[in-house]
Design a protein around this motif. Sequence first.
Motif, PDB file in Angstrom:
ATOM      1  N   MET A   1     -20.370   7.253  43.349  1.00 31.00           N
ATOM      2  CA  MET A   1     -20.191   5.865  42.926  1.00 31.00           C
ATOM      3  C   MET A   1     -21.459   5.008  43.014  1.00 31.00           C
ATOM      4  SD  MET A   1     -17.728   4.411  41.448  1.00 31.00           S
ATOM      5  CE  MET A   1     -16.063   4.702  41.937  1.00 31.00           C
ATOM      6  N   PRO A   2     -22.312   5.153  44.017  1.00 33.67           N
ATOM      7  CA  PRO A   2     -23.534   4.336  44.025  1.00 33.67           C
ATOM      8  C   PRO A   2     -24.405   4.572  42.783  1.00 33.67           C
ATOM      9  CG  PRO A   2     -23.171   5.272  46.201  1.00 33.67           C
ATOM     10  CD  PRO A   2     -22.168   5.908  45.276  1.00 33.67           C
ATOM     11  N   THR A   3     -24.526   5.807  42.355  1.00 32.20           N
ATOM     12  CA  THR A   3     -25.286   6.112  41.139  1.00 32.20           C
ATOM     13  C   THR A   3     -24.585   5.529  39.916  1.00 32.20           C
ATOM     14  OG1 THR A   3     -26.144   8.135  42.133  1.00 32.20           O
ATOM     15  CG2 THR A   3     -26.246   7.980  39.736  1.00 32.20           C
ATOM     16  N   ASN A   4     -23.260   5.648  39.863  1.00 27.28           N
ATOM     17  CA  ASN A   4     -22.501   5.099  38.740  1.00 27.28           C
ATOM     18  C   ASN A   4     -22.729   3.596  38.617  1.00 27.28           C
ATOM     19  OD1 ASN A   4     -21.473   7.659  38.501  1.00 27.28           O
ATOM     20  ND2 ASN A   4     -19.450   7.145  39.253  1.00 27.28           N
ATOM     21  N   HIS A   5     -22.660   2.887  39.734  1.00 25.06           N
ATOM     22  CA  HIS A   5     -22.843   1.430  39.702  1.00 25.06           C
ATOM     23  C   HIS A   5     -24.241   1.059  39.212  1.00 25.06           C
ATOM     24  CE1 HIS A   5     -18.965   0.309  41.171  1.00 25.06           C
ATOM     25  NE2 HIS A   5     -19.111   0.986  42.296  1.00 25.06           N
ATOM     26  N   ARG A   6     -25.231   1.824  39.629  1.00 25.16           N
ATOM     27  CA  ARG A   6     -26.598   1.547  39.162  1.00 25.16           C
ATOM     28  C   ARG A   6     -26.729   1.813  37.668  1.00 25.16           C
ATOM     29  NH1 ARG A   6     -30.905   4.227  42.897  1.00 25.16           N
ATOM     30  NH2 ARG A   6     -32.282   3.070  41.514  1.00 25.16           N
ATOM     31  N   LEU A   7     -26.105   2.887  37.187  1.00 25.05           N
ATOM     32  CA  LEU A   7     -26.163   3.193  35.761  1.00 25.05           C
ATOM     33  C   LEU A   7     -25.439   2.157  34.912  1.00 25.05           C
ATOM     34  CD1 LEU A   7     -25.681   7.055  35.802  1.00 25.05           C
ATOM     35  CD2 LEU A   7     -27.618   5.829  34.799  1.00 25.05           C
ATOM     36  N   LEU A   8     -24.364   1.598  35.445  1.00 23.11           N
ATOM     37  CA  LEU A   8     -23.574   0.621  34.696  1.00 23.11           C
ATOM     38  C   LEU A   8     -24.029  -0.818  34.946  1.00 23.11           C
ATOM     39  CD1 LEU A   8     -20.045   2.187  35.257  1.00 23.11           C
ATOM     40  CD2 LEU A   8     -21.385   2.209  33.134  1.00 23.11           C
ATOM     41  N   GLY A   9     -25.046  -1.006  35.767  1.00 23.59           N
ATOM     42  CA  GLY A   9     -25.507  -2.346  36.129  1.00 23.59           C
ATOM     43  C   GLY A   9     -25.999  -3.134  34.929  1.00 23.59           C
ATOM     44  N   PRO A  10     -25.774  -4.447  34.983  1.00 23.00           N
ATOM     45  CA  PRO A  10     -26.242  -5.291  33.890  1.00 23.00           C
ATOM     46  C   PRO A  10     -27.773  -5.298  33.822  1.00 23.00           C
ATOM     47  CG  PRO A  10     -25.444  -6.628  35.714  1.00 23.00           C
ATOM     48  CD  PRO A  10     -25.145  -5.196  36.051  1.00 23.00           C
TER      49      PRO A  10
END
Length: 136
Positions: A96-105
Amino acid sequence: MLEATQLLAVLCCTLFTGAAVYINLVEHPARLECTTEIVAAQWAPSYRRATRMQASLAIASSLAGVLAWLLGGGIAWLLGALLIGLVVPFTFVAIMPTNHRLLGPGRDPSSPETRQLLDRWGACTGCAVPWAWPPR
């Protein structure tokens, strides 16, 4: 009732496993052969769809396995339920930490950092197989 619960647990676990194998051995390695911008554009909608499907399957399989154990199915059903259930906290901690960074605005879809995150995502989800690693 026991047999129906066992069937549900196995069916959900099998569908989850099939999707995970496809994503890790086919979809993501093929995706990584494209430019970073294309990979990022394709990854986001794929991730959103797969998350709903795989989380639901893992939770349903785990709950059905626990119910099968409660109905007298034996300790193996509880062990299986716990193992498939561990997918959920593993995802929150490792992926999830990587996912959030990839989906970050504001993420630049063609940046080297985006490519590095996509490579890391593949490694975290199991993409690090000899014929698909390292990504190009």
